[in-house]
Design a protein around this motif. Structure first.
Motif, PDB file in Angstrom:
ATOM      1  N   LYS A   5       6.396   9.767   0.534  1.00  0.00           N
ATOM      2  CA  LYS A   5       5.849   9.381  -0.641  1.00  0.00           C
ATOM      3  C   LYS A   5       6.497   8.831  -1.974  1.00  0.00           C
ATOM      4  O   LYS A   5       6.266   8.383  -2.679  1.00  0.00           O
ATOM      5  CB  LYS A   5       4.724  10.601  -0.905  1.00  0.00           C
ATOM      6  N   THR A  40       7.181   4.685  -7.263  1.00  0.00           N
ATOM      7  CA  THR A  40       6.885   5.326  -5.718  1.00  0.00           C
ATOM      8  C   THR A  40       5.522   5.240  -5.421  1.00  0.00           C
ATOM      9  O   THR A  40       4.554   4.905  -6.141  1.00  0.00           O
ATOM     10  CB  THR A  40       7.211   6.823  -5.875  1.00  0.00           C
ATOM     11  N   LEU A  41       5.451   5.138  -4.055  1.00  0.00           N
ATOM     12  CA  LEU A  41       4.173   5.161  -3.359  1.00  0.00           C
ATOM     13  C   LEU A  41       3.129   6.213  -3.947  1.00  0.00           C
ATOM     14  O   LEU A  41       2.082   5.990  -4.067  1.00  0.00           O
ATOM     15  CB  LEU A  41       4.098   5.520  -1.982  1.00  0.00           C
ATOM     16  N   GLU A  42       3.770   7.342  -4.285  1.00  0.00           N
ATOM     17  CA  GLU A  42       2.895   8.515  -4.626  1.00  0.00           C
ATOM     18  C   GLU A  42       2.455   8.104  -5.866  1.00  0.00           C
ATOM     19  O   GLU A  42       1.105   8.240  -6.313  1.00  0.00           O
ATOM     20  CB  GLU A  42       3.842   9.775  -4.846  1.00  0.00           C
ATOM     21  N   CYS A  45      -0.131   5.690  -5.731  1.00  0.00           N
ATOM     22  CA  CYS A  45      -1.562   6.185  -5.383  1.00  0.00           C
ATOM     23  C   CYS A  45      -2.085   6.823  -6.369  1.00  0.00           C
ATOM     24  O   CYS A  45      -3.625   6.909  -6.579  1.00  0.00           O
ATOM     25  CB  CYS A  45      -1.134   6.959  -4.034  1.00  0.00           C
ATOM     26  N   ASP A  51      -5.564   8.656  -1.987  1.00  0.00           N
ATOM     27  CA  ASP A  51      -4.747   9.754  -1.404  1.00  0.00           C
ATOM     28  C   ASP A  51      -3.599   9.166  -0.687  1.00  0.00           C
ATOM     29  O   ASP A  51      -3.459   8.374   0.314  1.00  0.00           O
ATOM     30  CB  ASP A  51      -5.686  10.523  -0.258  1.00  0.00           C
ATOM     31  N   VAL A  52      -2.151   9.618  -1.093  1.00  0.00           N
ATOM     32  CA  VAL A  52      -0.933   9.066  -0.652  1.00  0.00           C
ATOM     33  C   VAL A  52      -0.930   9.478   0.849  1.00  0.00           C
ATOM     34  O   VAL A  52      -0.285   8.662   1.701  1.00  0.00           O
ATOM     35  CB  VAL A  52      -0.099   9.676  -1.639  1.00  0.00           C
ATOM     36  N   ASN A  53      -1.608  10.533   1.124  1.00  0.00           N
ATOM     37  CA  ASN A  53      -1.298  11.268   2.743  1.00  0.00           C
ATOM     38  C   ASN A  53      -2.076   9.817   3.577  1.00  0.00           C
ATOM     39  O   ASN A  53      -1.430   9.659   4.691  1.00  0.00           O
ATOM     40  CB  ASN A  53      -2.053  12.416   2.707  1.00  0.00           C
TER      41      ASN A  53
END
Length: 62
Positions: A5, A40-42, A45, A51-53
């Motif tokens: 993430k 960042t991806l997180e 998101c 939902d990053v997951n």
């Protein structure tokens, strides 16, 4: 390669051939804007309410 993430959006797009299509599928359309070089991806998101997951599962083919 396993994505996390805290990976930058631009790095993910450059390292995985189908990453752009995956991220577009989640509604992330600014993959080549200036923020992609710093975000960042997180963070992306959170901004898009995703939902990053779930994104990580798809990126990491789980």
């Amino acid at each position: 390669m396993k994505f996390k993430k805290d990976d930058l959006i631009i790095d993910i797009v450059e390292k995985k051939e189908d990453a752009e299509a995956i991220l577009l599928g989640f509604g992330m359309h600014c993959l080549h804007c200036m923020m992609a070089h710093q975000e960042t991806l997180e963070q992306a998101c959170l901004v898009h309410g995703i939902d990053v997951n779930e994104v990580l599962k798809k990126l990491n083919n789980k």
